[in-house]
Write a protein that holds these residues in place. Structure first.
Motif, PDB file in Angstrom:
ATOM      1  N   THR A 158       7.503  10.438  -5.024  1.00  0.00           N
ATOM      2  CA  THR A 158       6.646   9.607  -4.180  1.00  0.00           C
ATOM      3  C   THR A 158       6.061   8.464  -4.999  1.00  0.00           C
ATOM      4  O   THR A 158       5.621   8.653  -6.131  1.00  0.00           O
ATOM      5  CB  THR A 158       5.495  10.422  -3.545  1.00  0.00           C
ATOM      6  N   LEU A 159       6.083   7.286  -4.406  1.00  0.00           N
ATOM      7  CA  LEU A 159       5.533   6.124  -5.089  1.00  0.00           C
ATOM      8  C   LEU A 159       4.043   6.304  -5.341  1.00  0.00           C
ATOM      9  O   LEU A 159       3.535   5.916  -6.393  1.00  0.00           O
ATOM     10  CB  LEU A 159       5.806   4.859  -4.274  1.00  0.00           C
ATOM     11  N   ASP A 160       3.323   6.907  -4.391  1.00  0.00           N
ATOM     12  CA  ASP A 160       1.884   7.089  -4.558  1.00  0.00           C
ATOM     13  C   ASP A 160       1.566   7.890  -5.819  1.00  0.00           C
ATOM     14  O   ASP A 160       0.684   7.515  -6.600  1.00  0.00           O
ATOM     15  CB  ASP A 160       1.292   7.766  -3.322  1.00  0.00           C
ATOM     16  N   ASN A 218       4.288  21.462  -2.576  1.00  0.00           N
ATOM     17  CA  ASN A 218       4.699  20.285  -3.337  1.00  0.00           C
ATOM     18  C   ASN A 218       4.929  19.037  -2.478  1.00  0.00           C
ATOM     19  O   ASN A 218       5.978  18.401  -2.570  1.00  0.00           O
ATOM     20  CB  ASN A 218       5.957  20.602  -4.169  1.00  0.00           C
ATOM     21  N   PRO A 219       3.945  18.623  -1.656  1.00  0.00           N
ATOM     22  CA  PRO A 219       4.140  17.418  -0.848  1.00  0.00           C
ATOM     23  C   PRO A 219       4.223  16.139  -1.676  1.00  0.00           C
ATOM     24  O   PRO A 219       4.745  15.134  -1.195  1.00  0.00           O
ATOM     25  CB  PRO A 219       2.918  17.400   0.071  1.00  0.00           C
ATOM     26  N   MET A 258       0.848  -1.185   0.000  1.00  0.00           N
ATOM     27  CA  MET A 258       0.000   0.000   0.000  1.00  0.00           C
ATOM     28  C   MET A 258       0.892   1.246   0.000  1.00  0.00           C
ATOM     29  O   MET A 258       1.841   1.331   0.763  1.00  0.00           O
ATOM     30  CB  MET A 258      -0.873  -0.025   1.256  1.00  0.00           C
ATOM     31  N   THR A 259       0.603   2.173  -0.867  1.00  0.00           N
ATOM     32  CA  THR A 259       1.380   3.404  -0.923  1.00  0.00           C
ATOM     33  C   THR A 259       0.827   4.419   0.068  1.00  0.00           C
ATOM     34  O   THR A 259      -0.343   4.386   0.423  1.00  0.00           O
ATOM     35  CB  THR A 259       1.358   4.015  -2.334  1.00  0.00           C
ATOM     36  N   ARG A 260       1.700   5.319   0.488  1.00  0.00           N
ATOM     37  CA  ARG A 260       1.283   6.391   1.388  1.00  0.00           C
ATOM     38  C   ARG A 260       1.515   7.716   0.675  1.00  0.00           C
ATOM     39  O   ARG A 260       2.629   7.992   0.234  1.00  0.00           O
ATOM     40  CB  ARG A 260       2.097   6.352   2.673  1.00  0.00           C
ATOM     41  N   PRO A 261       0.457   8.531   0.587  1.00  0.00           N
ATOM     42  CA  PRO A 261       0.643   9.840  -0.048  1.00  0.00           C
ATOM     43  C   PRO A 261       1.752  10.619   0.653  1.00  0.00           C
ATOM     44  O   PRO A 261       1.902  10.557   1.873  1.00  0.00           O
ATOM     45  CB  PRO A 261      -0.711  10.527   0.146  1.00  0.00           C
ATOM     46  N   PHE A 262       2.527  11.314  -0.128  1.00  0.00           N
ATOM     47  CA  PHE A 262       3.559  12.242   0.341  1.00  0.00           C
ATOM     48  C   PHE A 262       4.797  11.555   0.926  1.00  0.00           C
ATOM     49  O   PHE A 262       5.682  12.224   1.425  1.00  0.00           O
ATOM     50  CB  PHE A 262       2.995  13.259   1.337  1.00  0.00           C
ATOM     51  N   GLU A 263       4.863  10.237   0.891  1.00  0.00           N
ATOM     52  CA  GLU A 263       6.051   9.542   1.389  1.00  0.00           C
ATOM     53  C   GLU A 263       7.042   9.357   0.240  1.00  0.00           C
ATOM     54  O   GLU A 263       6.719   8.745  -0.778  1.00  0.00           O
ATOM     55  CB  GLU A 263       5.659   8.176   1.967  1.00  0.00           C
ATOM     56  N   HIS A 274      -3.863   1.289  -6.202  1.00  0.00           N
ATOM     57  CA  HIS A 274      -4.953   1.739  -5.344  1.00  0.00           C
ATOM     58  C   HIS A 274      -6.119   0.762  -5.450  1.00  0.00           C
ATOM     59  O   HIS A 274      -6.227   0.013  -6.424  1.00  0.00           O
ATOM     60  CB  HIS A 274      -5.392   3.140  -5.760  1.00  0.00           C
ATOM     61  N   SER A 275      -7.001   0.804  -4.487  1.00  0.00           N
ATOM     62  CA  SER A 275      -8.164  -0.090  -4.512  1.00  0.00           C
ATOM     63  C   SER A 275      -9.061   0.285  -5.693  1.00  0.00           C
ATOM     64  O   SER A 275      -9.034   1.426  -6.171  1.00  0.00           O
ATOM     65  CB  SER A 275      -8.964   0.043  -3.208  1.00  0.00           C
ATOM     66  N   PRO A 276      -9.880  -0.649  -6.145  1.00  0.00           N
ATOM     67  CA  PRO A 276     -10.812  -0.327  -7.234  1.00  0.00           C
ATOM     68  C   PRO A 276     -11.717   0.858  -6.883  1.00  0.00           C
ATOM     69  O   PRO A 276     -12.024   1.678  -7.745  1.00  0.00           O
ATOM     70  CB  PRO A 276     -11.619  -1.611  -7.413  1.00  0.00           C
TER      71      PRO A 276
END
Length: 139
Positions: free
Chosen positions: A49-51, A91-92, A1-6, A114-116
């Motif tokens: 970021t991966l997200d 720019n996070p 699972m990706t995390r926004p801004f990481e 991401h989930s469907p």
């Protein structure tokens, strides 16, 4: 699972797409946009970021599976105004663009999308912006 801004563990730059690329390939401006039919992109877009890269891979136009490449910009980067001006000040998402080539140096294959439900909500939101004439890409 990706995390926004990481920021991705590599600390490098990522590019999400459906294009099947190889190490050493160059992404260059002046090619068809990943996100809008009939548009030629004046920039190459990258993120740390991966997200954000996952969103790019999932939402890109074209056939085939989404792919995420580790890339090396060959010139100066600037903040991507499509996400950094009013949507996400500061720019996070670590989203950038360049008018210079970007070299593919690897591929990340162990990412999870991401989930469907999340993907459909994003597509619905983008379609709503398009219907209202607000789907502007600053390129």
């Amino acid at each position: 699972m990706t995390r926004p801004f990481e920021i991705h563990e590599s600390g490098g730059y990522l590019h999400g797409t459906k294009a099947d690329l190889a190490v050493g390939d160059l992404l260059v401006p002046g090619r068809p946009s990943n996100f809008e039919d009939g548009r030629v992109s004046n920039h190459v877009y990258v993120t740390q970021t991966l997200d954000a890269a996952v969103w790019g891979a999932e939402l890109a136009r074209g056939e085939g599976r989404g792919r995420i490449y580790l890339v090396e910009p060959q010139g100066a980067l600037e903040d991507d105004p499509n996400v950094t001006d009013k949507k996400l000040p500061g720019n996070p998402t670590r989203s950038y663009r360049t008018r210079e080539p970007v070299k593919v140096i690897g591929e990340i294959t162990d990412w999870v999308g991401h989930s469907p439900e999340q993907l459909q909500a994003m597509r619905d939101g983008l379609a709503d912006l398009q219907r209202r004439g607000l789907a502007v890409i600053y390129d």
